[in-house]
Enzyme design. Structure first.
Site, PDB file in Angstrom:
ATOM      1  N   CYS A  79       0.708  -1.605   0.275  1.00 11.20           N
ATOM      2  CA  CYS A  79      -0.343  -0.341  -0.437  1.00 11.20           C
ATOM      3  C   CYS A  79       0.849   1.439  -0.135  1.00 11.20           C
ATOM      4  CB  CYS A  79      -0.742  -0.116   1.014  1.00 11.20           C
ATOM      5  SG  CYS A  79      -2.176   1.020   1.280  1.00 11.20           S
ATOM      6  N   HIS A  80       1.465   2.232   1.022  1.00  9.15           N
ATOM      7  CA  HIS A  80       2.187   3.286   1.207  1.00  9.15           C
ATOM      8  C   HIS A  80       3.617   2.770   1.799  1.00  9.15           C
ATOM      9  CE1 HIS A  80      -2.386   5.379   0.629  1.00  9.15           C
ATOM     10  NE2 HIS A  80      -1.191   5.915   0.141  1.00  9.15           N
ATOM     11  N   GLU A 104      -5.307   7.734  -4.755  1.00  6.44           N
ATOM     12  CA  GLU A 104      -4.481   8.558  -4.051  1.00  6.44           C
ATOM     13  C   GLU A 104      -6.000   9.959  -4.236  1.00  6.44           C
ATOM     14  OE1 GLU A 104      -3.766   9.277  -0.579  1.00  6.44           O
ATOM     15  OE2 GLU A 104      -1.760   8.885  -1.593  1.00  6.44           O
TER      16      GLU A 104
END
Length: 228
Positions: free
Chosen positions: A133-134, A164
């Site tokens: 993910c991030h 995002e």
């Protein structure tokens, strides 16, 4: 590859979502689901964070039995209360490092030189590097001993620009993860928003979003077992 059967999960220490007044942290399912897969495959899991101690947590859904099991597990509860400081970690102790996501990672992972150094050392010793993910925010500034970016020329996944935007945070995060990975020479691919997508390129394993967390764990186990 080191003979160790231990994997390091790294959690963000950052708890503020830009200047929105909202809190953030590491995303619990993205730690819990890889932990479950790794543990069931016989790996020990340690936890670290840039600041050490108890990291801020986000995204908890305790109707998910895996997340509840992670919090209820006595060993993990103890490690979560007192995560290792990244600067105190010895890369030689680990077969792999996993960058757990959560928006907080966008602020404290990219420029943490000690964290980047662990990943470089694990990777250059024949170990694996994974992120979900991030979490790939931790990959963007890792350089190898020859000066090249770890992600240059490699196929990767990560939270997409589209996701995002769907989250309404394009103008809140300090940079766009997909765009920055591409700027570093990575070959980024994405599935539809929120759909699972895991990419394996040698000993680099990346996943796009929370739905990819279990798949990242499964792919990492395969990489580690194939290389042992």
């Amino acid at each position: 590859m080191s003979g160790t059967r231990t994997v390091l999960l790294v959690l963000t220490s950052h708890d503020q979502l830009g200047d929105t007044g909202r809190s953030t942290g590491f995303y619990l399912p993205e730690a819990a689901h890889p932990w479950k897969v790794l543990s069931e495959a016989g790996f020990r899991v340690d936890l670290a964070s840039p600041a050490g101690g108890r990291p801020p947590m986000d995204g908890a859904d305790l109707t998910d039995p895996v997340q509840q099991a992670f919090l209820d597990d006595p060993e993990m509860a103890r490690k979560l209360d007192a995560t290792l400081r990244v600067q105190d970690v010895d890369a030689a102790d680990y077969a792999a490092i996993v960058y757990v996501g959560g928006h907080g990672t966008m602020w404290d992972f990219p420029d943490d030189r000690a964290l980047a150094g662990i990943a470089r050392d694990v990777y250059e010793a024949g170990g694996a590097v994974a992120a979900v993910c991030h979490g790939p925010a931790g990959l963007v500034n890792i350089t190898l001993s020859d000066g090249s970016y770890l992600v240059a020329g490699k196929h990767v996944a990560g939270f997409t620009n589209s996701e995002e935007a769907a989250a309404g945070l394009t103008d809140v995060v300090p940079f766009l993860l997909q765009s920055t990975l591409e700027e570093r020479g990575a070959k980024h691919t994405g599935a539809a928003d929120w759909e699972p997508h895991v990419v394996v390129d040698g000993r680099l394993v990346t996943g796009q979003n929370p739905a990819s967390a279990t798949g990242v764990g499964e792919a990492l186990v395969k990489v580690l077992n194939d290389g042992s």
